[in-house]
Write a protein that holds these residues in place. Structure first.
Motif, short mmCIF file in Angstrom:
data_model
loop_
_atom_site.label_atom_id
_atom_site.label_comp_id
_atom_site.label_asym_id
_atom_site.label_seq_id
_atom_site.Cartn_x
_atom_site.Cartn_y
_atom_site.Cartn_z
N GLN A 25 43.80 29.89 46.16
CA GLN A 25 43.20 30.35 47.41
C GLN A 25 44.26 30.98 48.31
OE1 GLN A 25 41.45 27.29 49.86
NE2 GLN A 25 40.29 28.77 51.05
N SER A 28 45.23 34.36 47.01
CA SER A 28 44.20 35.34 47.37
C SER A 28 44.39 35.80 48.81
CB SER A 28 42.81 34.72 47.19
OG SER A 28 41.80 35.66 47.45
N LYS A 32 45.30 39.69 49.01
CA LYS A 32 44.09 40.51 49.11
C LYS A 32 43.26 40.34 50.37
CE LYS A 32 42.94 41.69 44.56
NZ LYS A 32 41.79 42.08 43.84
N GLU A 33 43.05 39.11 50.80
CA GLU A 33 42.01 38.85 51.79
C GLU A 33 42.34 39.43 53.16
OE1 GLU A 33 40.34 34.89 51.83
OE2 GLU A 33 40.98 34.60 49.76
N TRP A 47 30.35 39.45 51.20
CA TRP A 47 31.33 39.14 50.15
C TRP A 47 31.62 40.33 49.26
CZ3 TRP A 47 34.39 35.39 50.91
CH2 TRP A 47 33.98 34.24 51.56
N ILE A 52 38.92 39.68 47.54
CA ILE A 52 39.31 38.31 47.20
C ILE A 52 39.80 38.29 45.75
CG2 ILE A 52 36.98 37.66 46.46
CD1 ILE A 52 37.49 34.93 47.85
N LEU A 53 40.71 37.41 45.45
CA LEU A 53 41.22 37.27 44.09
C LEU A 53 40.09 36.85 43.16
CD1 LEU A 53 44.08 37.39 42.75
CD2 LEU A 53 44.14 34.92 42.97
N ARG A 54 39.91 37.58 42.09
CA ARG A 54 38.84 37.31 41.13
C ARG A 54 39.38 36.47 39.97
NH1 ARG A 54 34.58 38.57 44.15
NH2 ARG A 54 34.83 40.58 45.09
N PHE A 55 38.48 35.77 39.28
CA PHE A 55 38.90 34.96 38.14
C PHE A 55 39.64 35.81 37.10
CE2 PHE A 55 35.39 32.02 39.44
CZ PHE A 55 36.21 30.95 39.72
N SER A 56 39.21 37.04 36.92
CA SER A 56 39.84 37.92 35.94
C SER A 56 41.29 38.27 36.30
CB SER A 56 39.03 39.21 35.78
OG SER A 56 38.98 39.91 37.01
N GLU A 57 41.67 38.06 37.55
CA GLU A 57 43.03 38.34 38.00
C GLU A 57 43.93 37.11 37.98
OE1 GLU A 57 42.45 41.73 41.31
OE2 GLU A 57 41.38 39.85 41.72
N CYS A 58 43.36 35.97 37.64
CA CYS A 58 44.12 34.71 37.60
C CYS A 58 44.61 34.44 36.19
CB CYS A 58 43.23 33.55 38.05
SG CYS A 58 42.67 33.68 39.75
#
Length: 117
Positions: A25, A28, A32-33, A47, A52-58
């Motif tokens: 969090q 993110s 990004k946020e 939204w 926001i940081l996406r799961f695909s970026e983690c």
């Protein structure tokens, strides 16, 4: 990797999950946020328009490490990560590039603006 000194704790798996989720969090928010405004109104209204940081970026795997301090009182597990991660990312950018970014999120636009100042 997230490493933390939570003081005395009982459920290490729960503490590690709080640590990792708080870390992502904070990443993110750091990268990004941002709520966007014009001179007259708020531009970020939902939204879909909020970055926001996406799961695909983690990363698919995260290592968490707890250092047991049973002699210390317990403290929060997710919240304290917010105090250090942005500074660590900012210092890493500075050491890699010589550019100090002082305003989050650390975007390409912020990097370019910081280069010229």
């Amino acid at each position: 990797m997230f490493q933390y000194f939570p003081g005395n704790y009982m459920w290490s798996l729960s503490v590690m999950r709080c640590l990792a989720s708080g870390g992502f969090q904070t990443l993110s928010r750091t990268l990004k946020e941002e709520v966007r405004f014009s001179s007259k109104e708020i531009l970020t209204l939902d939204w879909a328009s909020y970055p926001i940081l996406r799961f695909s970026e983690c990363p698919s795997e995260v290592t968490t490490s707890l250092i047991s301090r049973p002699d210390k009182a317990p403290v929060g597990a997710g919240e304290p990560t917010a105090l250090t991660i942005a500074h660590a990312v900012g210092n890493a950018i500075f050491h890699a590039t010589g550019v100090r970014i002082r305003k989050t999120p650390f975007t390409a636009q912020q990097f370019k603006a910081s280069q010229s100042s």
